[in-house]
Motif scaffolding. Structure first.
Motif, short mmCIF file in Angstrom:
data_model
loop_
_atom_site.label_atom_id
_atom_site.label_comp_id
_atom_site.label_asym_id
_atom_site.label_seq_id
_atom_site.Cartn_x
_atom_site.Cartn_y
_atom_site.Cartn_z
N TRP A 161 60.72 56.59 26.97
CA TRP A 161 59.98 55.86 25.93
C TRP A 161 58.48 56.06 26.08
O TRP A 161 57.70 55.40 25.42
CB TRP A 161 60.32 54.37 25.99
N GLU A 162 58.09 56.93 27.00
CA GLU A 162 56.69 57.29 27.22
C GLU A 162 55.88 56.10 27.71
O GLU A 162 54.75 55.86 27.29
CB GLU A 162 56.12 57.93 25.94
N ASP A 289 60.50 44.83 24.87
CA ASP A 289 59.96 45.86 24.00
C ASP A 289 59.20 45.24 22.82
O ASP A 289 59.69 44.30 22.18
CB ASP A 289 61.12 46.71 23.47
N THR A 290 58.01 45.77 22.53
CA THR A 290 57.24 45.29 21.38
C THR A 290 56.87 46.40 20.40
O THR A 290 56.14 46.15 19.44
CB THR A 290 55.95 44.57 21.84
N TYR A 291 57.35 47.62 20.62
CA TYR A 291 57.04 48.72 19.69
C TYR A 291 57.69 48.43 18.34
O TYR A 291 58.91 48.24 18.26
CB TYR A 291 57.56 50.03 20.28
N TYR A 292 56.87 48.37 17.30
CA TYR A 292 57.32 47.90 15.98
C TYR A 292 58.08 46.58 16.10
O TYR A 292 59.07 46.34 15.41
CB TYR A 292 58.17 48.97 15.28
N GLY A 293 57.60 45.73 16.99
CA GLY A 293 58.17 44.41 17.16
C GLY A 293 59.38 44.33 18.05
O GLY A 293 59.91 43.25 18.31
N GLY A 294 59.85 45.49 18.55
CA GLY A 294 61.02 45.48 19.42
C GLY A 294 62.32 45.32 18.65
O GLY A 294 63.16 44.48 18.98
N GLU A 336 64.51 55.33 12.83
CA GLU A 336 64.47 55.16 14.28
C GLU A 336 65.01 53.80 14.67
O GLU A 336 65.85 53.66 15.56
CB GLU A 336 63.02 55.30 14.76
N GLN A 337 64.50 52.76 14.04
CA GLN A 337 64.91 51.39 14.33
C GLN A 337 64.80 50.57 13.06
O GLN A 337 64.25 51.03 12.05
CB GLN A 337 64.05 50.78 15.44
N VAL A 338 65.33 49.36 13.10
CA VAL A 338 65.20 48.43 11.98
C VAL A 338 64.57 47.15 12.51
O VAL A 338 64.83 46.74 13.65
CB VAL A 338 66.55 48.14 11.31
N PRO A 339 63.73 46.50 11.70
CA PRO A 339 63.02 45.29 12.15
C PRO A 339 63.91 44.05 12.05
O PRO A 339 63.62 43.10 11.31
CB PRO A 339 61.82 45.22 11.21
N HIS A 347 53.69 42.15 16.64
CA HIS A 347 53.63 43.56 17.01
C HIS A 347 54.25 44.46 15.94
O HIS A 347 53.83 45.61 15.77
CB HIS A 347 54.33 43.80 18.35
N TYR A 348 55.21 43.95 15.20
CA TYR A 348 55.74 44.72 14.09
C TYR A 348 54.65 45.02 13.07
O TYR A 348 54.47 46.17 12.65
CB TYR A 348 56.89 43.96 13.43
N HIS A 349 53.87 44.02 12.72
CA HIS A 349 52.79 44.22 11.75
C HIS A 349 51.66 45.06 12.34
O HIS A 349 51.02 45.84 11.61
CB HIS A 349 52.29 42.87 11.25
#
Length: 378
Positions: A161-162, A289-294, A336-339, A347-349
């Motif tokens: 996940w870098e 995880d908080t990338y695009y809100g996790g 990739e993912q869904v919110p 973090h999503y916003h």
């Protein structure tokens, strides 16, 4: 019927976005991902191999091999830096992503990741096992990657996940283990052909395949013991040492890289935690995880379904695959993912404002869906 349709659509998506060079962009319509990751690309190529699209897979492995050879001078730089205790930076490591023409990206990025190179070896070996010819460009790339991984496998690096570059990661070690183990028969064959069967007095690298075999054997013997001593806590595998969180990438330890057997009690306990703590319809990467809100990742949901299918547990696998299918958009694209079930709405916003909407389509999502549907062998 929905499964057949989405599987066929996924095949079409992968083929449509393959560049003339053989490269696969991670997400063609999402600028930060308009690069080739060896990790993503290998799973895409594996999906194509599973459905009989051999030439598309071969074109990717040729692209990846040419790219590795073109930047192969960095192998010695990285090994020298590690030997002297210097940091391994962008100038001295094989990068994790490349342009569609095989050049390094110029933007700042976390490039020192080893899992993609182990994954490349694993995928290439599967391609060769399925009947692909052992081409010279493959041999040259394998030589470089094997030297790179056998020299650096214990070195901390970014995870898949870098993130967390100051740590070692069991998912990375699993990819290295699986890749080296898978490619070993071809190294042994090269050793027999050249007559170099021992380590005595012969030069390094491709001139002495026998020495390479010995190095690989050594890593395959030592790596599982190190991993078990460092990353098992309270009866299950953990994301990295010093804490007790699980990550969905721990599925890699069993599927497909074989660091653990699928019925290993520590591994099954880990999967149970992933299913309980990270899966609510779809699968999150990890709890914090908080990338695009996790949100929930489609490729990881398909990955867990793959595990259940290999275990013969079709009911939970079917439920997970149905969840993935229901997230396809009107074009049949998988993101990739869904919110959904977010860890952090803020973090999503934040990521929406920084990089725009979530990557869609993500080719790795389509690949993992195909693999879960069609890949009943690891």
């Amino acid at each position: 019927m929905k499964t057949i349709q989405l599987c066929n659509r996924s095949i079409d998506v992968l083929k449509a976005y393959q560049a003339p060079t053989g490269a696969f962009p991670a997400a063609p319509d999402y600028p930060p991902y308009n690069y080739v990751w060896l990790r993503d690309g290998t799973f895409i190529a594996r999906a194509l191999d599973l459905v009989g699209e051999r030439e598309g897979a071969a074109a990717f492995y040729r692209f990846a091999s040419r790219t590795i050879v073109a930047h192969g001078f960095k192998v010695e730089r990285a090994l020298a830096a590690a030997a002297c205790g210097r940091p391994i930076d962008d100038g001295s490591c094989l990068h994790t992503r490349y342009t569609l023409s095989g050049e390094e990206g110029r933007e700042p990025w976390g490039n020192f990741q080893l899992d993609g190179y182990g994954t490349f070896l694993w995928g290439l070996a599967a391609h060769l096992q399925a009947g692909g010819p052992w081409e010279d460009i493959y041999r040259r790339a394998v030589d470089l990657v094997v030297r790179y991984l056998t020299g650096l496998w214990q070195h901390p690096c970014l995870d898949c996940w870098e993130e967390y570059g100051d740590y070692r990661h069991p998912s990375t070690l699993a990819a290295i283990y699986g890749g080296l183990k898978a490619i070993l028969p071809w190294l042994e064959d090269e050793s027999r052909k050249t007559g170099f069967h021992d380590a005595g007095g012969e030069p390094e690298g491709e001139q002495n395949p026998g020495r390479m075999v010995l190095k690989v054997d050594d890593v395959l013997e030592r790596l599982p013991e190190l991993a078990r001593s460092e990353f098992i806590r309270d009866g299950n595998w953990v994301k990295f040492a010093g804490q007790d969180a699980v990550d969905a990438n721990l599925l890699w330890l069993g599927v497909p890289f074989g660091l653990c057997s699928l019925d290993d009690p520590v591994f099954t306990a880990t999967v149970a935690r992933i299913a309980t703590e990270l899966c609510s319809g779809g699968v999150k990467r990890y709890a914090a995880d908080t990338y695009y809100g996790g949100g929930q990742w489609l490729l990881l949901t398909a990955w867990l379904a793959w595990y259940y299918r290999l275990r013969g547990e079709e009911a939970p696998a079917r439920e997970l695959l149905a969840w993935v299918e229901d997230r396809a958009d009107n074009n049949g694209f998988l993101p990739e993912q869904v919110p959904e079930n977010l860890t952090s709405e803020a973090h999503y916003h934040y990521w929406l404002e920084r990089w725009g909407p979530i990557a869609n389509p993500l080719l790795w999502s389509h690949a993992m869906y195909i693999i879960s549907v069609r890949g009943m062998e690891v």
